[in-house]
Design an enzyme around this catalytic site. Structure first.
Site, short mmCIF file in Angstrom:
data_model
loop_
_atom_site.label_atom_id
_atom_site.label_comp_id
_atom_site.label_asym_id
_atom_site.label_seq_id
_atom_site.Cartn_x
_atom_site.Cartn_y
_atom_site.Cartn_z
N ASP A 357 172.98 69.75 46.40
CA ASP A 357 173.24 69.72 44.96
C ASP A 357 174.36 70.71 44.65
O ASP A 357 174.65 71.61 45.44
CB ASP A 357 171.95 70.10 44.22
CG ASP A 357 172.17 70.26 42.74
OD1 ASP A 357 172.76 69.35 42.12
OD2 ASP A 357 171.75 71.29 42.19
N ASP A 562 167.75 72.51 43.31
CA ASP A 562 167.03 73.52 42.53
C ASP A 562 166.46 73.01 41.22
O ASP A 562 165.56 73.64 40.66
CB ASP A 562 167.97 74.70 42.21
CG ASP A 562 169.00 74.33 41.16
OD1 ASP A 562 169.10 75.04 40.15
OD2 ASP A 562 169.72 73.34 41.35
N ASP A 566 166.59 67.25 40.82
CA ASP A 566 166.64 67.20 42.28
C ASP A 566 165.29 66.88 42.90
O ASP A 566 165.21 66.53 44.09
CB ASP A 566 167.14 68.53 42.85
CG ASP A 566 168.54 68.87 42.41
OD1 ASP A 566 169.38 67.96 42.39
OD2 ASP A 566 168.80 70.05 42.06
#
Length: 674
Positions: A357, A562, A566
């Site tokens: 990410d 995080d 996600d």
């Protein structure tokens, strides 16, 4: 991280720096050998055996050494016998019971000393295994000793500037602290709770939690962890987590939970163990009856069969898997990576593709001012422009506003007073500063398009360039005239590029970037860290689709993220790792492992550590198999003395156990980063 309150109290006095030789670190918890029941019984059996052996060799009366041998049998064998009988009642054939049967069989044919030797070595091996397990737990639970038992809590309004008034502070147990309490951490003390620094400045030694070799500077707005050692300054800290939810407590809880899980390799071994043990009993009967039928004497046939039962037992094979994996979990936990189970630790070493990410993972997740451009003809310097914008933004709680104010404070700029503050969502803020109306906000909302004059055109051109560079442009107007443009971006983590390179080296494939951010910002960041496969503007379901696409191609994908968005990808991946400091609760719960301090560089280290653990499992299985093959062949083809068979079998069990514990050393973590 919440911003410090505007009415920040007077800074605490900072004492002169003193040598790092201050308070010694908390003692490391270490289980004493004789504190374990297994060790005490093994010691009693060994003492009785060592007392009986010289009496027997000296030709003393049989009753003198016979009683001592009986003590050795009982002291060393009663616990394994009970465990074996309990397993038998559950229709499981336990190797402990087979060892006791072999020892009693040896005694029944007059080999009392050999049977006692088997009991003693078997009991000693069990004690060493129990000690190894206890020491593994010690290495993690010793973190609890780092958290102080008490803390100095400041009453509401008390302890202003660190000088507590009468009744302004009290000493309480750290377990009594609640979220929102404010504690005073004096120089040289350990921090009593996880929380945010409200006031003061100091260097804090976080090596026990994060592995950072040098103290880290802490000031208002920074996070501190329970158990870390404060340096020369005093800090006022607002408690952010209950004691039971602190980083230290989470490490302990998660590693203890992990120790109760079994890796697929371990489950496979235990499944095979039952069939193997049953087959071994049948083979032992054959080794006994076939020679007997061919004319061998009873004593020789029984002795050979008992020796075969001992050397063919899979004790070392059973112990081959869990010690390396649990040692790796404990070591990773000490360095701020919480691996939730032995299954996860084994799976981490299997990953061959990585999806990362952007915001909060490769970046810090906090907007920061990256560019300040005062426009020509505005009579403002860059610092004056930043101070003007910060004064107008001071009362705003918007993340971009906090970034502007934070940048001005970082430069030590004095902010003029502002009045008449108003905020328009999606547009910006307006305030009166120094008699002028100052507006700060989105260029497209504050200026007409097309621009009406050259100054406005210049401002929009600069804003457009910042956007192409992946930054968010903020325009500053004074009395309706553009005077400057600020660039704000989420800062890249210092270790992001090195981590991407390390992950590519480990997996043989460059990581892919999965982000919901715009394509320009994603491409700019990917270029900085060396990622070519960029997928931007993704919704949570799009991230899941990307992961499944890679896994459909035969990849074992590790997802690092995080946020709430996600979590689906973390769940869908072969393995998921969440960044713990700013990670959402959903991501932390969904992920298989958590990086507590957001040190991205620990991810390739824990993968390498997992691979070392898997390598040690293979080593152990080879060692155990080699010992069994050699000893069984020797017993069937030649004449293997029972004492030598006992030493070889139990020696291999101890060897694989100690081999697995090598990963407890700090050197194993350092080597994982090599």
């Amino acid at each position: 991280m919440p911003a410090a309150p505007p009415d920040t109290p007077t800074p605490l006095p900072v004492r002169p720096a003193r040598p790092r030789s201050g308070p010694a670190p908390a003692p490391r918890r270490r289980t004493r050998v004789l504190a374990l029941a297994e060790a005490r019984w093994a010691a009693a059996a060994t003492a009785a055996f060592l007392a009986a052996l010289p009496l027997q060799l000296a030709g003393a009366a049989a009753w003198t050494w016979g009683v001592l041998y009986a003590v050795a049998y009982v002291a060393g064998g009663w616990e394994p016998a009970l465990a074996g009988l309990r397993a038998l009642r559950e229709k499981n054939l336990d190797v402990d019971l087979l060892m006791i049967v072999a020892a009693l069989g040896a005694a029944s044919i007059g080999q009392v000393m050999d049977g006692a030797l088997l009991i003693v070595i078997f009991a000693t091996s069990g004690a060493l295994e129990a000690l190894a397990t206890a020491r593994t737990a010690d290495s993690v639970r010793s973190l609890l000793d780092l958290a102080p038992a008490t803390a100095t809590r400041l009453a509401a309004g008390g302890g202003e500037g660190g000088q507590a008034g009468e009744g302004g502070e009290e000493t309480v147990g750290t377990a009594e602290l609640r979220v929102g309490d404010v504690i005073l951490v004096r120089p040289g003390e350990r921090v009593g709770a996880d929380g945010e620094v409200l006031d003061g400045a100091s260097d804090v030694d976080q090596a026990t939690i994060t592995g950072e070799p040098l103290p880290v500077g802490k000031a208002a707005g920074d996070e501190v962890f329970a158990g870390t050692l404060n340096g020369a300054g005093a800090l006022r800290v607002r408690v952010g987590r209950d004691a039971s939810d602190s980083v230290i407590a989470r490490i302990v809880a998660m590693v203890e939970e992990a120790s109760e899980t079994k890796a697929p390799t371990q489950l496979f071994i235990e499944k095979v163990e039952q069939r193997y043990s049953l087959g071994m009993v049948i083979a032992t009967l054959a080794v006994f009856t076939v020679p007997l039928a061919l004319g061998d004497d009873l004593t020789g046939a029984l002795l050979r069969a008992m020796t075969f039962m001992i050397v063919a037992s899979p004790c070392a094979v059973v112990l081959a898997t869990m010690p390396p994996l649990l040692s790796a979990i404990a070591n990773a936990g000490r360095h701020g990576v919480l691996v939730k189970s032995a299954v996860v630790m084994e799976r981490l070493g299997q990953v061959d593709a990585v999806a990362v990410d952007k915001t909060g993972t490769l970046t810090e997740g906090t907007p920061r001012v990256t560019a300040v451009h005062a426009l020509p003809g505005s009579d403002l310097t860059d610092d004056a422009l930043l101070a003007l914008a910060a004064a107008a933004e001071h009362s705003s709680e918007h993340p971009l506003a906090r970034a502007v104010v934070g940048a001005a404070r970082a430069r030590g700029l004095a902010l003029p007073s502002a009045t008449g503050f108003t905020s328009a969502p999606g547009v910006g803020v307006r305030a009166t500063v120094g008699g002028a109306t100052v507006e700060v906000g989105a260029p497209a909302r504050l200026l007409a398009s097309p621009p009406q004059d050259a100054t406005a055109a210049d401002a929009l051109a600069r804003a457009g360039q910042l956007g192409e560079d992946g930054q968010t442009a903020v325009l500053v107007l004074r009395d309706g005239v553009p005077v400057g443009v600020l660039g704000i971006a989420d800062r890249l983590r210092p270790d992001a590029a090195a981590t991407v390179t390390a992950l590519e080296t480990l997996t043989g494939t460059a990581p892919m970037l999965l982000t919901g951010d715009n394509a320009q910002a994603a491409a700019q960041l990917a270029k900085e860290v060396g990622i070519d496969d960029v997928r931007a503007g993704l919704l949570p379901q799009d991230k899941v689709a990307a992961v499944r696409e890679a896994e459909g191609a035969g990849r074992r994908v590790l997802v690092i993220g995080d946020g709430v968005n996600d979590a689906p990808a973390l769940a869908a991946a072969h393995t998921g790792i969440a960044m713990g400091r700013a990670g959402s609760d959903l991501a932390l719960e969904t992920a298989d492992a958590v990086v507590v301090r957001d040190e991205l560089a620990t991810v390739p280290r824990v993968i390498a550590l997992s691979r070392r653990a898997r390598g040690l499992v293979v080593q152990n299985l080879v060692i155990a198999g080699a010992f069994i093959a050699v000893l069984v062949t020797w017993d069937l083809v030649g004449t293997l003395p029972l004492p030598l068979g006992v030493l070889g079998h139990e020696g291999s069990t101890v060897l694989v156990g100690l081999n697995g514990l090598r990963l407890l050393r700090d050197a194993a973590w350092r080597d994982a980063g090599a």
